[in-house]
Design an enzyme around this catalytic site. Structure first.
Site, PDB file in Angstrom:
ATOM      1  CB  SER A 175      -0.931   0.005   1.201  1.00  0.00           C
ATOM      2  OG  SER A 175      -0.171   0.130   2.374  1.00  0.00           O
TER       3      SER A 175
ATOM      4  CG  HIS B  81      -3.969  -1.779   0.768  1.00  0.00           C
ATOM      5  ND1 HIS B  81      -4.458  -0.566   1.179  1.00  0.00           N
ATOM      6  CD2 HIS B  81      -3.262  -2.282   1.815  1.00  0.00           C
ATOM      7  CE1 HIS B  81      -4.058  -0.323   2.418  1.00  0.00           C
ATOM      8  NE2 HIS B  81      -3.325  -1.350   2.827  1.00  0.00           N
TER       9      HIS B  81
ATOM     10  CE  LYS C 204      -6.775  -0.810   4.803  1.00  0.00           C
ATOM     11  NZ  LYS C 204      -6.735   0.219   5.844  1.00  0.00           N
TER      12      LYS C 204
HETATM   13  N1  PLP Z   1      -3.195  -5.459   6.059  1.00  0.00           N
HETATM   14  C1  PLP Z   1      -2.666  -4.421   5.410  1.00  0.00           C
HETATM   15  C2  PLP Z   1      -1.734  -4.686   4.273  1.00  0.00           C
HETATM   16  C3  PLP Z   1      -2.966  -3.108   5.783  1.00  0.00           C
HETATM   17  O1  PLP Z   1      -2.419  -2.077   5.145  1.00  0.00           O
HETATM   18  C4  PLP Z   1      -3.862  -2.903   6.859  1.00  0.00           C
HETATM   19  C5  PLP Z   1      -4.249  -1.553   7.319  1.00  0.00           C
HETATM   20  O2  PLP Z   1      -4.157  -0.601   6.655  1.00  0.00           O
HETATM   21  C6  PLP Z   1      -4.395  -4.009   7.514  1.00  0.00           C
HETATM   22  C7  PLP Z   1      -4.037  -5.271   7.091  1.00  0.00           C
HETATM   23  C8  PLP Z   1      -5.339  -3.835   8.652  1.00  0.00           C
HETATM   24  O3  PLP Z   1      -6.636  -3.659   8.164  1.00  0.00           O
HETATM   25  P1  PLP Z   1      -7.743  -2.894   9.035  1.00  0.00           P
HETATM   26  O4  PLP Z   1      -7.565  -1.439   8.759  1.00  0.00           O
HETATM   27  O5  PLP Z   1      -9.040  -3.442   8.578  1.00  0.00           O
HETATM   28  O6  PLP Z   1      -7.447  -3.226  10.457  1.00  0.00           O
END
Ligand code: PLP
Length: 434
Positions: free
Chosen positions: A189, A217, A248
């Site tokens: 990301s 993402h 997201k």
């Molecule tokens: N996995 C990745 C690659 C992330 O960038 C994020 C958070 O941005 C998460 C997991 C965690 O997701 P959540 O925001 O639903 O806790």
């Protein structure tokens, strides 16, 4: 007497010295006016355009999603009422899990209170249930995955980011009959690059390893039904566990894993992060389901996002801004200094009514501080033009270089990123990417 307060104060002071102290913008999103928000700043409140939201498709404000949330709250109330075991399994959650299993073409799915929790408890539980498991983790994995690997307590090896030769070298060195779990993301990301999914699947099959893919993402945005990169690349059936977020592109809150019945049932029955916490409220589950169902058949939002992303990249590049190479909807613009990055963000907000949060260490390696822009279907050509103009004016004001050919340097950044990730792990610095 121990100086408790002093300990916390010096922890904050250290962050400030390191120029890593974070200040949050106080924003109020305006339902129906995405991507506008009200910014409660020092001089009062005013409208700003948000250019860094992870509500990638604006589904958090989609009328169907809002209505589903309101209707479920009216029908079932505000909270879940307990853990999944103790009266928290509500109809809305059961429907959401069925929808997710269908989305990813898997036998089952399990919902957690966030994507972070699903990775943390999911990876740790899966690895712990495999005797003498070896985890192979990409160097740029998100903090939730790093912490999941750590919590598993088993042997781990880090492969250089997206480097298949390195992954194969590590796989080939492991005992053939040892359980192996390859843990990686599809879309990274901060740089917006994509993992070579098909070739990772080939390696996993050759060396009899399990695959765990974070599609946080990518879900909602890629593939004909919005199931993510694995769907786009035709490898969904070759990935053992797909993890995603509802927070997201699906615009709400929560995380999940999808996979075979046995894996999902084992995680349901053993994962502390699932068992010992209150379930998602039905209203959130119903809203997430509405977003998933809508995006399964509507390609309008995905097409709108692709258009806005292409137009934004072109406009910023044409203006001479150092847009980093990115194959996805993420448009990172390099600044390369934490103070200048913060100042650029402040100037954009103060003078131009544009909100783009600065991305500094430890989210990205030092020296690669950047503005991370996420165009959505709601960012039209007028807004894109205003953004390019505002950024050029800020670049002039801060005497930042314009017209540099940034993409050429990106591979070096990945290596730098891998070194940084290794340092962050040994020093237990949270690599808390959003
Ligand atoms: N996995 C990745 C690659 C992330 O960038 C994020 C958070 O941005 C998460 C997991 C965690 O997701 P959540 O925001 O639903 O806790």
């Amino acid at each position: 007497m121990f100086d408790y307060t002093g300990s916390f104060q010096s922890a904050i002071a250290a962050l400030k010295r390191e120029r890593c102290y974070r200040v949050f913008a106080d924003l109020e999103r305006k339902a129906g006016q995405f991507p506008y928000a009200l910014w409660n700043g020092p001089g009062g409140s005013r409208d700003v355009v948000v250019w860094c939201s992870n509500d990638y498709l604006g589904m958090g404000q989609h009328p169907k999603v809002i209505e589903a949330m309101c209707a479920a709250a009216r029908a079932m109330g505000a909270g879940a009422g307990g853990t999944r075991n103790i009266s928290g399994t509500n109809r809305a959650l059961v429907e959401l899990e069925a929808e997710l299993a269908d989305l990813h073409g898997k036998e089952a799915a399990l919902v957690f209170t966030s994507g972070y929790v699903s990775n943390h408890t999911g990876i740790a539980t899966i690895a712990r249930l495999l005797p003498d498991c070896l985890i192979l983790s990409d160097a740029l994995n998100h903090n939730s995955m790093i912490e999941g690997v750590r919590a598993a307590g088993c042997a781990k090896q880090i492969w250089r980011h997206n480097d298949l030769e390195h992954l194969e070298e590590l796989l080939s060195r492991a005992r053939a009959d040892r359980p192996k779990l390859i843990v990686f993301e599809s879309v990274y990301s901060m740089d917006g690059d994509i993992a070579p999914l098909e070739r990772i699947c080939e390696l996993a099959e050759r060396y009899d390893a399990m695959t765990y893919l974070d599609e946080v993402h990518a879900v909602g945005m890629y593939g004909p039904r919005g199931a993510g990169m694995a769907e786009r690349d035709g490898v969904m059936g070759r990935i053992d566990v797909i993890e995603g977020t509802l927070a997201k592109a699906f615009g709400t809150l929560g995380g999940y894993i999808a996979g075979g019945t046995a894996i999902v049932d084992a995680v349901r029955s053993h994962a502390p992060g699932f068992i010992f916490t209150t379930a998602l409220p039905p209203a959130i589950a119903a809203a997430a389901t509405a977003a998933i169902v809508h995006l399964k058949t509507s390609g309008k939002e995905r097409a709108g996002q692709r258009r806005a992303v292409a137009a934004t990249k072109a406009a910023l590049r044409e203006a001479g801004l150092p847009v980093m190479a990115s194959e996805t909807h993420i448009v990172p613009v390099m600044v390369g200094d934490p103070d200048l990055c913060k100042q650029a963000s402040d100037l954009l907000l103060d003078r131009h009514g544009i909100y783009i949060q600065p991305i500094n260490y430890p989210t990205v390696p030092r020296g690669t501080e950047r503005l991370r822009i996420t165009p959505t279907p709601a960012h039209d050509l007028r807004l894109i033009g205003q953004l390019a103009e505002a950024m050029v004016s800020v670049w002039h004001k801060l005497d930042l270089p314009l017209g540099s050919d940034y993409p050429e340097r990106t591979p070096q950044l990945w290596n730098l990123g891998a070194r940084w990730a290794a340092t962050a792990r040994t020093q237990a610095i949270p690599t808390n990417r959003p």
